[in-house]
Design an enzyme around this catalytic site. Structure first.
Site, PDB file in Angstrom:
ATOM      1  N   GLU A 157      -1.009  13.481   2.903  1.00 31.15           N
ATOM      2  CA  GLU A 157       0.008  12.565   2.380  1.00 31.15           C
ATOM      3  C   GLU A 157       0.089  12.726   0.873  1.00 31.15           C
ATOM      4  O   GLU A 157      -0.847  13.239   0.244  1.00 31.15           O
ATOM      5  CB  GLU A 157      -0.375  11.126   2.726  1.00 31.15           C
ATOM      6  CG  GLU A 157      -1.645  10.653   2.033  1.00 31.15           C
ATOM      7  CD  GLU A 157      -1.504   9.286   1.392  1.00 31.15           C
ATOM      8  OE1 GLU A 157      -0.394   8.945   0.965  1.00 31.15           O
ATOM      9  OE2 GLU A 157      -2.517   8.579   1.309  1.00 31.15           O
TER      10      GLU A 157
ATOM     11  N   HIS B  45      -0.823   1.341  10.963  1.00 29.75           N
ATOM     12  CA  HIS B  45       0.403   0.930  10.272  1.00 29.75           C
ATOM     13  C   HIS B  45       1.616   1.370  11.073  1.00 29.75           C
ATOM     14  O   HIS B  45       1.625   2.454  11.665  1.00 29.75           O
ATOM     15  CB  HIS B  45       0.442   1.533   8.866  1.00 29.75           C
ATOM     16  CG  HIS B  45      -0.358   0.723   7.886  1.00 29.75           C
ATOM     17  ND1 HIS B  45      -0.831   1.240   6.708  1.00 29.75           N
ATOM     18  CD2 HIS B  45      -0.762  -0.564   7.919  1.00 29.75           C
ATOM     19  CE1 HIS B  45      -1.498   0.309   6.070  1.00 29.75           C
ATOM     20  NE2 HIS B  45      -1.481  -0.794   6.776  1.00 29.75           N
TER      21      HIS B  45
ATOM     22  N   HIS C  63      -8.354   3.638   3.433  1.00 30.24           N
ATOM     23  CA  HIS C  63      -6.999   3.101   3.607  1.00 30.24           C
ATOM     24  C   HIS C  63      -6.962   1.761   4.337  1.00 30.24           C
ATOM     25  O   HIS C  63      -6.801   0.733   3.700  1.00 30.24           O
ATOM     26  CB  HIS C  63      -6.116   4.137   4.290  1.00 30.24           C
ATOM     27  CG  HIS C  63      -4.670   3.746   4.310  1.00 30.24           C
ATOM     28  ND1 HIS C  63      -3.949   3.580   3.154  1.00 30.24           N
ATOM     29  CD2 HIS C  63      -3.824   3.484   5.335  1.00 30.24           C
ATOM     30  CE1 HIS C  63      -2.716   3.225   3.469  1.00 30.24           C
ATOM     31  NE2 HIS C  63      -2.614   3.155   4.778  1.00 30.24           N
TER      32      HIS C  63
ATOM     33  N   ASP D  89       4.477   2.500  10.331  1.00 30.62           N
ATOM     34  CA  ASP D  89       5.146   3.761  10.017  1.00 30.62           C
ATOM     35  C   ASP D  89       4.335   4.955  10.524  1.00 30.62           C
ATOM     36  O   ASP D  89       4.714   6.099  10.320  1.00 30.62           O
ATOM     37  CB  ASP D  89       5.437   3.893   8.510  1.00 30.62           C
ATOM     38  CG  ASP D  89       4.185   3.810   7.672  1.00 30.62           C
ATOM     39  OD1 ASP D  89       3.222   3.168   8.115  1.00 30.62           O
ATOM     40  OD2 ASP D  89       4.170   4.382   6.568  1.00 30.62           O
ATOM     41  N   HIS D  90       3.221   4.660  11.182  1.00 27.57           N
ATOM     42  CA  HIS D  90       2.449   5.742  11.789  1.00 27.57           C
ATOM     43  C   HIS D  90       2.322   5.583  13.304  1.00 27.57           C
ATOM     44  O   HIS D  90       1.950   6.520  13.983  1.00 27.57           O
ATOM     45  CB  HIS D  90       1.057   5.832  11.152  1.00 27.57           C
ATOM     46  CG  HIS D  90       1.096   6.319   9.735  1.00 27.57           C
ATOM     47  ND1 HIS D  90       0.856   7.628   9.389  1.00 27.57           N
ATOM     48  CD2 HIS D  90       1.421   5.682   8.584  1.00 27.57           C
ATOM     49  CE1 HIS D  90       1.000   7.772   8.075  1.00 27.57           C
ATOM     50  NE2 HIS D  90       1.334   6.605   7.568  1.00 27.57           N
TER      51      HIS D  90
ATOM     52  N   ASP E  28      -2.877   8.523   6.152  1.00 22.82           N
ATOM     53  CA  ASP E  28      -2.978   7.924   4.818  1.00 22.82           C
ATOM     54  C   ASP E  28      -4.456   7.779   4.504  1.00 22.82           C
ATOM     55  O   ASP E  28      -5.237   7.422   5.373  1.00 22.82           O
ATOM     56  CB  ASP E  28      -2.327   6.542   4.789  1.00 22.82           C
ATOM     57  CG  ASP E  28      -0.815   6.655   4.939  1.00 22.82           C
ATOM     58  OD1 ASP E  28      -0.316   7.799   4.963  1.00 22.82           O
ATOM     59  OD2 ASP E  28      -0.158   5.613   5.039  1.00 22.82           O
TER      60      ASP E  28
ATOM     61  N   HIS F 233       4.832  12.696   3.609  1.00 25.81           N
ATOM     62  CA  HIS F 233       4.660  11.294   3.268  1.00 25.81           C
ATOM     63  C   HIS F 233       4.725  11.090   1.761  1.00 25.81           C
ATOM     64  O   HIS F 233       3.796  10.587   1.148  1.00 25.81           O
ATOM     65  CB  HIS F 233       3.314  10.808   3.825  1.00 25.81           C
ATOM     66  CG  HIS F 233       3.232   9.322   3.990  1.00 25.81           C
ATOM     67  ND1 HIS F 233       3.036   8.479   2.940  1.00 25.81           N
ATOM     68  CD2 HIS F 233       3.325   8.534   5.076  1.00 25.81           C
ATOM     69  CE1 HIS F 233       2.984   7.234   3.373  1.00 25.81           C
ATOM     70  NE2 HIS F 233       3.174   7.241   4.674  1.00 25.81           N
TER      71      HIS F 233
ATOM     72  N   HIS G 271      -3.611   5.888  12.018  1.00 24.28           N
ATOM     73  CA  HIS G 271      -4.010   4.483  11.814  1.00 24.28           C
ATOM     74  C   HIS G 271      -2.915   3.553  12.301  1.00 24.28           C
ATOM     75  O   HIS G 271      -1.868   3.991  12.739  1.00 24.28           O
ATOM     76  CB  HIS G 271      -4.384   4.222  10.354  1.00 24.28           C
ATOM     77  CG  HIS G 271      -3.270   4.415   9.388  1.00 24.28           C
ATOM     78  ND1 HIS G 271      -2.854   5.650   8.979  1.00 24.28           N
ATOM     79  CD2 HIS G 271      -2.484   3.534   8.744  1.00 24.28           C
ATOM     80  CE1 HIS G 271      -1.867   5.512   8.117  1.00 24.28           C
ATOM     81  NE2 HIS G 271      -1.614   4.244   7.954  1.00 24.28           N
TER      82      HIS G 271
END
EC number: 3.1.27.-
Lengths: 591, 987
Positions: free
Chosen positions: A203, A70, A157, A72-73, A178, A414, A68
């Protein structure tokens, strides 16, 4: 023994910088390519040199999958593809592909323009990177190459978040990214079928938390906003541009609609506006309610929510304002906060976590006097509220997903090591499967037991199933045939055909056995006696007495001759091919 | 009469000719026609269908051709007598046919044919079974088995047939195709022997234990067959076979199946077993404990509420509601959810709310860390996946799909109704559901709450949440909530105050809710008199020393407060002492104007004098009913008085009845009904004895009596209208009344005839009228033959005596006879039914008060929202219409969609619809009228259909339907005016 190897480059016993390497049946896949929010040096990106020191990355990786948008991904993606150099395919869902570049550009702006960093990826690099992206649909099976296939599942999410199944032959891995197992106002719950993967990489952000019903939180939130607005106060909601902001907007919008409220709601412009546009487009990714009603009205076409202008902050009367950033550390939200803080009628609602040192964190911890720049003291009289709206699965949700997918092994990423420990123990205890939680750079090897498909000719199959009872799916069944391994393929054929194909002559194996019986009578009388006995015992088989004095029971031949030395002893010759079954029923010791 | 008969015969004849002509054209009769004409079919000589089919099939050169013929053939119905022949032909071709698709079609046709009503398929059963023997194609086999199923279901009475079919099915159970196995199981399920012991040993072993046979297929490799097996088992259960408990274990394993339809069916099976053997004991695997089967099943079904497939989830949630025998601690677990955060125990928002409430601190703002986790949890003790029922409803109510949520709410409702302690516990969750995003769910949970309201008392914080919903913009929600508040128990006086404040807020925001809110406050007051008492001074804003200004009597909010107080005062005698003078005056006013909301109060003596009206208009029910009957008695006894006296008495009685109806809402229907009847009678008498009919027609110039005649015919018309109203506008009218009404109508028609006879010159038109009238008398006699003995001396009684004379005499004589009979006839006693309600409608929206015209471009359409309440209307979907009257006299009739009607309570309906208006351009705005009409069709009236049916059976000769279906409409609401302005289109 075939094996699956998993090495987290990031997100191993940690949150942020998600990047997991998976080797499965000779294929190498990289799952997510995120940045770490806590670092500003080299540690913010995963260490790609782990993959290869000198070769090109493209040669080592078959594909990259982004779950996705975000950061951090996906935050390290342009760096990885353009600066380190990767030209292979990158897979993500359509909404992620649409929204991801906006966030990356924003991230780049903050790092380069505000912090003045050099040697960072450029706008052009983001564009080039996005050109390598292949967008996938939900539940669409994408063939990366001849053997490797991937499939996306809905993950909740945020808009476009997906879980991915990576499959080579009959070995498979599911990576969840996530996900959220409880639906919210704009997204549905994660769902996966009973795909029974060899490994589930999940996660575990909330490994040790079981959350309360979302309804109570929503109700509290709405009640507070409503009360304040009715009092004539102003409500400030600092948010991050994407994800929760849209959920809260929908929540307030529907509430306004339901309750017929008139107070204006404003939304700070910029990033969010662009994002809202995409939310409107990707209606199929939202929850049941929005999907079902969008024909009448797209829920993201906000009726009550309007764009914010700086001048509106001084308007009299009640209003609700969503402003970025979420931690009140700078920008518009802080400006508005300073204007409104002095009035006890007003309220600020923090919908998420605040980092230490920010204004958000200070007011949440109860500080009523803030020192602003220029030695100014700001007295906070407005009400301060905290509402947690987080969209990760809690411990129960994680267990529920494991139950749905029925994996043979589970691997946790995660999350914090200590919390993982608890969940790991629970998973092993409840599902009796192995659970792993590798740290960054640590490789976990999982041995699989893949089943190997074999072609069988229909004729043989039908012939074999015709014998005996109906096939039972739950029980293994024995069948006769010849396994031919040729040219990398397996075939099961009937023995005759195997002989023919291989050009071999058929050899029949016959077993003989001599049984000595004490019987003084003549040979043919003995034969007759044996015949009568067999007839009596083997009612279901055809027992025949041949004219030449031998007996046949199906394919078994029995002959009796007198012993050469002792006429009182008869020798019974029993001869059979390799087809057991009837023999078990005959007990010669009865004689 | 003779002429009429002749004509009818002729009609019959022509019809027959027509039909037989059709028949020769291969009977292209639509099924409907087919039914209509079925009576006449007997006389027809029809060409043999089977022969035609045979010829067709023989002609067919290719399978495709044959298929085409069969398809064509299937479109036409086949008569009962020829079914067998057709079947034989089909079978013959079946054996010859090589193509599987044609055989498949033939097999399906066999099934269709054996469904023919009146045909007994036992003669073709053997053939059908024989065809199975040599069939190779699995699809055809499956279809043949389906045919056998049809045959079997038609012959359920015959056990040996059933036995045979079951045996056949058992034989084919080993087929390799899932379709065949599926059908076999279905057949066994539908036809398997249900009674134990009836199966004789000789019959077969196979059929002995159908349950075992079906049970064996629970593990079939094909999910469709597994589903079919479970369904067959359920079918057996439905047919009355007691399933064995041994299946339970198998069924439980099926819950983990990969396929949703199997799981869904398995959930049902487990539910059935849990209802059959609730008290059996089953062991818990991996422990030595044992529990009741119903508890175990409950736990398992609860587990399915978090299944991956929403179909299964809905199924499971629905079934949970009907498991009443579950132990209470299992039940309460379903609402249990232990929260934790970082491995520390956390309290739920519900628990916190409860604590806040009990500590006396209410509605405090939440602080950061207010929900901070408390004690550490022992990691070993946390059970993340519960084996039992834990949190099933918590999951169900938070589900993604609203279908699941609704099912869960319904289940909660049913369980809570049977267990008060559970009701108390589930309250928090229900209250939460009031904020669901889907309106349907919200509405459902409000209704649920209402249903369990006698088991619960709302806490203040819960009440607060409930009341917040009062601002909802949906009228349905608000009204449901008012209903809920009507029967809610509130624990504190603050609660009452809160409710009142919120209701008043609601009132200012949505003034149209007025009635509903008043009603709600009425019940709130009468339920909690002691809680209202301490609030009275504050609510009336009285002051111990100072006089406060008198509030505005027309303020709906003030009326609302008064309604609350007066209803509380009814059972709290000390309360009136707190009232100030004007309150008493207002009481008197409200008692008169809103008598349904304000109860009679026993007020201190001085006040009684000051409000003299109140005691006089508070008669008890019994006296008023007595009064009704007495006045009717009086009327009915006075049949032989002179006309003048009767007229006066009738007039007085009608007046009395009308007033009574206004005062006593319970008796309004009855009073109106009788008043209408008497009114008809009065009109009749007036006309009959008026001078217009007294004089001899023949020697006076007609024009002199023109006015009189006009009056008389108007009266006749009015009577007719009134009789329709009486028949169709009242619910609860029985056949006894229908006779009287029809009798009155007959009299009106006679009157009409007399009046026309006097006004028209010439005999020709009279012929037809007379004949028609006699026909009506005839059909009246036929319809109400059983009631005739009770009508001694009535008009119709006398008329029937004179019938032979009437038929033969000339119209002028007929008229004369009619006139005398009408005058001599006694008037009939109208028996009153138990309950009688007049249909009424009230248009809430449009209000008709707006001065702003609704502007729209001429030629285009504008939608007008219409919102109305209907009371005591039977079958509103079929009868209620909306009429729009334009100023130019143009009228438009709109049929609302069936979905526009809602049914909020027994006898009450709500019509919320949109009416589309359009017109050519006007120069200035004008008003249109909107009103509701009740459509009726005398054919459809209860009595008429009943009679029609009985006559059909008795004789085949076609009667003209009584009155030949007069359709009409009765306006039953006040018209509302809407200001509209169609603007000319801009070019």
């Amino acid at each position: 023994m075939p094996e699956i190897k998993v090495t987290p480059l990031g997100a191993g016993q940690d949150v942020g910088r998600s990047c997991i390497l998976v080797s499965i049946a000779g294929k190498n896949v990289m799952l997510d390519c995120g940045m770490h929010m806590g670092y500003n040096d080299d540690r913010r990106f995963p260490d790609f040199s782990y993959i290869t020191q000198n070769g090109r990355l493209t040669d080592f990786l078959d594909c990259v999958i982004i779950s996705h948008f975000h950061l951090d991904h996906c935050g390290a993606l342009p760096y990885f593809s353009e600066m380190v150099g990767y030209d292979g395919p990158i897979y993500m869902t359509h909404p992620t592909k649409a929204i991801c570049p906006i966030l990356l550009e924003d991230y780049r702006k903050i790092t380069v323009d505000k912090k003045g960093e050099t040697n960072f990826f450029t706008s052009q690099m983001i564009k080039d990177c996005m050109k390598k992206v292949v967008a996938v649909h939900l539940h669409q099976t994408v063939q990366v190459d001849e053997e490797l296939e991937i499939k996306a599942y809905y993950a909740g999410h945020v808009l476009g978040a997906a879980m991915f199944q990576i499959k080579v032959g009959c070995e498979s891995v599911v990576y969840t990214g996530d996900y959220n197992m409880t639906p919210d106002r704009h997204l549905g719950a994660a769902w996966i079928d009973k795909c029974r993967p060899d490994l589930l990489i999940t996660e575990s952000t909330y490994a040790t938390t079981i959350r309360d019903s979302k309804r109570c939180r929503e109700r509290d939130f709405l009640k507070k906003v409503h009360e304040t607005v009715e009092r004539g106060g102003k409500v400030l909601i600092p948010v991050f541009a994407l994800g929760r902001a849209q959920e809260l907007c929908i929540l307030l919008e529907t509430f306004w609609e339901r309750m017929n409220l008139k107070a204006p709601i404003y939304f700070s412009t910029g990033l969010t506006e662009k994002a809202n546009h995409y939310y409107k487009l990707f209606i199929t990714w939202t929850n049941q309610k929005i999907r079902k009603t969008f024909v009448q009205r797209n829920m993201f076409e906000f009726k009550h929510i309007k764009a914010f202008d700086r001048a509106f902050a001084d308007n009299p009367g009640p209003m609700v304002v969503f402003a970025t950033p979420g931690m009140l550390h700078a920008g518009q939200s802080l400006q508005i906060f300073r204007k409104w803080a002095g009035n006890e009628k007003n309220m600020v609602i923090m919908p998420g976590y605040c980092v230490q040192g920010t204004v958000g964190h200070k007011i949440l911890s109860g500080q009523r006097k803030l020192e602003m720049e220029g030695r100014q003291i700001l007295e906070v009289k407005m009400q301060v509220e905290y509402m947690s709206f987080s969209a990760h699965a809690d411990a129960k949700g994680i267990m529920q997903l494991i139950r749905q997918a029925e994996p043979r092994n589970v691997l946790l990423v995660h999350g914090e090591a200590k919390k993982m420990e608890f969940l790991k123990q629970k998973i092993e205890q409840e599902f009796h499967v192995n659970c792993y939680m590798p740290a960054n750079g640590e490789t976990t090897t999982i041995f699989t037991n893949p089943s190997i498909p074999v072609d069988i000719s229909l004729g043989l199959l039908k012939r074999e199933t015709a014998i005996g009872l109906l096939p039972d799916a739950k029980k293994p069944k024995l069948m006769h045939g010849t396994l031919i391994m040729k040219d990398n393929s397996f075939r099961l054929v009937s023995p005759e055909q195997a002989l023919k194909e291989l050009g071999l002559a058929e050899h029949q194996l016959r077993f003989t056995c001599r049984v000595h019986i004490q019987d003084p009578r003549k040979e043919h009388e003995t034969v007759l006696r044996v015949y009568n006995h067999l007839k009596g015992v083997l009612k279901d088989y055809s027992v025949q007495h041949l004219p030449d004095g031998s007996i046949t029971v199906e394919s078994i031949l029995i002959q009796a001759t007198a012993h050469s030395e002792d006429q009182g002893t008869k020798v019974l010759l029993v001869s059979w091919t390799y087809q057991v079954g009837i023999l078990e029923d005959i007990h010669f010791n009865q004689f | 009469m003779a002429a009429h008969l002749k004509k009818r015969v002729y009609e019959e004849f022509t019809k027959v000719v027509q039909v037989s002509a059709e028949g020769s054209e291969l009977c292209r009769v639509t099924p409907q026609q087919h039914e209509d004409l079925s009576a006449k079919k007997l006389r027809l000589t029809k060409p043999s269908k089977s022969a035609a089919l045979h010829v067709d099939l023989c002609k067919a050169t290719s399978p495709a051709d044959a298929l085409q013929y069969l398809l064509q053939f299937a479109r036409k119905p086949v008569e009962v007598e020829s079914v067998e022949g057709v079947v034989r032909i089909l079978l013959e071709h079946y054996y010859k046919e090589n193509d599987a698709s044609v055989r498949l079609k033939i097999a399906s046709l066999l099934g269709l044919l054996s469904k023919t009503a009146g045909f007994s398929p036992d003669c073709i059963m053997d053939d059908a079974i024989n065809t199975l023997q040599n069939e190779k194609s699995h699809q055809v086999l499956a279809q043949l088995l389906d045919t056998l199923l049809v045959i079997g279901t038609k012959l359920t009475e015959n056990p040996s047939v059933r036995m045979r079919l079951v045996e056949v099915a058992c034989k084919h159970l080993t087929d390799s195709s899932h379709g065949v196995r599926n059908k076999c199981l279905q057949l066994i399920g539908c036809l398997g022997p249900v009674e134990k012991g009836v199966a004789k040993e000789a019959e077969s072993q196979a059929a002995k234990d159908v349950q075992k046979i079906i049970g064996d297929h629970f593990n079939d490799q094909d999910p469709r067959v597994r589903t079919a097996a479970i369904k067959a088992m359920l079918q057996l259960h439905e047919r009355g076979l007691k399933l064995q408990q041994a299946i339970y274990g198998q069924a439980c394993k099926l819950l983990a199946d990969d396929y949703e339809q199997v799981r869904s069916a398995a959930v049902q099976l487990i539910w059935v077993l849990s209802q059959l053997y609730p008290e059996s004991i089953v062991p818990i695997p991996s422990s030595n404990e044992e529990i009741r089967l119903v508890d175990d099943a409950f736990g398992k079904i609860c587990h399915m509420v978090s299944d991956g497939s929403w179909v299964v989830r809905v199924q499971a949630a629905k079934l949970l509601g009907s498991m009443q025998q579950v132990s209470s601690h299992f039940l309460e677990q379903t609402l249990d959810k232990k929260l934790m955060s970082d491995l520390r125990r956390k309290r739920t928002a519900h628990e916190r709310a409860k604590e806040l409430y009990s500590s006396g601190e209410f509605s405090s703002g939440r602080k950061w860390g207010d929900d901070a986790p408390k004690e550490e949890i022992d990691t070993g003790a946390v059970n993340l996946i519960e084996s039992g029922a834990c949190g099933a409803f918590v999951h169900g109510l938070e589900d993604e799909m609203y279908e699941v949520r609704i099912a869960a709410v319904e289940a909660l409702c049913m369980l809570a109704q049977s267990s008060p302690s559970f009701a108390e516990k589930c309250l928090d969750f229900l209250v939460d559901m009031f904020n669901d995003e889907i309106e349907e769910v919200r509405l459902q949970s409000i209704h649920t709450m209402r249903k369990i309201s006698n088991n619960i008392t709302l806490r203040e914080d819960q009440l607060d949440t409930v009341l917040a919903v009062l601002e909802d913009s949906s009228r349905d929600i608000r009204e449901a909530l008012h209903e809920l508040l009507c029967c809610t128990n509130v624990s504190t006086k603050e609660g009452i105050h809160l409710a009142l404040v919120e209701l008043l807020k609601n009132l200012t925001k949505y003034p149209t809710d007025r009635e509903s809110i008043w009603k709600c406050l009425k019940f709130l007051g009468s339920r909690h008199p002691t809680l209202v008492l301490p609030l009275v001074p504050e609510l009336l804003s009285t002051h111990p020393f100072f006089d406060t200004p008198e509030p505005d009597m027309d303020d709906p909010a003030y009326i609302a407060v008064l309604v609350l107080i007066f209803n509380a005062a009814k059972s709290c005698p000390t309360m009136p002492a707190l009232f100030s003078d004007h309150t008493f005056r207002h009481y008197a006013y409200l008692r008169d104007s809103l008598s349904h909301l304000v109860p009679p109060l026993r007020l201190p003596g001085r006040k009684l004098v000051s409000s003299p009206v109140s005691p006089s208009i508070t008669p008890h029910e019994d006296p008023s009913q007595q009064f009704l009957h007495q006045s009717l008695e009086r009327v009915y006894n006075l049949q032989h008085l002179d006309p003048q006296g009767i007229q006066e008495l009738l007039e007085f009685t009608i007046r009395d009845l009308q007033r009574l109806g206004e005062l006593q809402s319970e008796l309004a229907g009855m009073a109106d009904f009788t008043a209408t009847y008497l009114q008809c009678q009065l009109l009749l008498i007036k006309v009959l004895f008026s001078r217009a009919l007294q004089e001899k027609l023949w020697n006076v110039a007609a024009p002199l009596y023109l006015k009189q005649n006009a009056l008389a015919s108007a009266a006749a018309k009015q009577i007719l209208e009134e009789t329709y109203k009486m028949e169709f506008m009242y619910s609860g009218v029985e056949s006894r009344q229908v006779v009287i009404i029809h009798h009155m109508r007959l009299q009106a028609k006679a009157l009409q005839l007399i009046v026309t006879a006097r006004t028209t010159r010439g005999v020709e038109p009279l012929f037809g009228m007379c004949e028609k009238f006699l026909q009506e008398v005839d059909s009246f006699q036929r319809c109400f033959i059983s009631e005739l003995p009770q009508m001694q001396g009535s008009f119709v009684d006398k008329l029937l005596d004179l019938m032979p004379r009437l038929v033969t005499s000339k119209p002028s004589e007929v008229v004369k006879i009619l006139q005398t009979t009408l005058r001599q006839s006694t008037f009939l006693h109208l028996p009153l039914p138990e309950r009688l309600h007049r249909a009424s409608a009230n248009i809430i929206e449009p209000t008709g008060e707006s001065d702003n015209p609704l502007r729209f471009t001429s030629g285009l359409v504008v939608a007008l929202d219409v919102d109305a309440t209907l009371e005591h209307v039977q079958d509103p979907q079929g009868t209620v219409k909306v009429q729009v009257l334009y100023p130019d006299g143009q009228a438009q009739l709109i049929h609302p969609k069936p979905a526009d009607f809602r049914n909020p309570g027994p006898g009450r309906h709500r019509l919320i619809t949109q009416v589309y208006l359009s017109h050519t351009a006007w120069t200035e705005p004008c008003q249109i009228e909107v009103r509701l009409l009740l459509a009726y069709n005398s054919n459809k009236s209860k009595a008429a259909t009943k009679i029609a049916k009985s006559t059909w059976n008795e004789s085949l000769e076609a009667l003209p339907q009584p009155e030949n279906g007069i359709e009409g409409t009765i306006p039953f609401s006040k018209p509302v005016k809407v200001y509209i302005m169609p603007k000319p289109a801009r070019r």
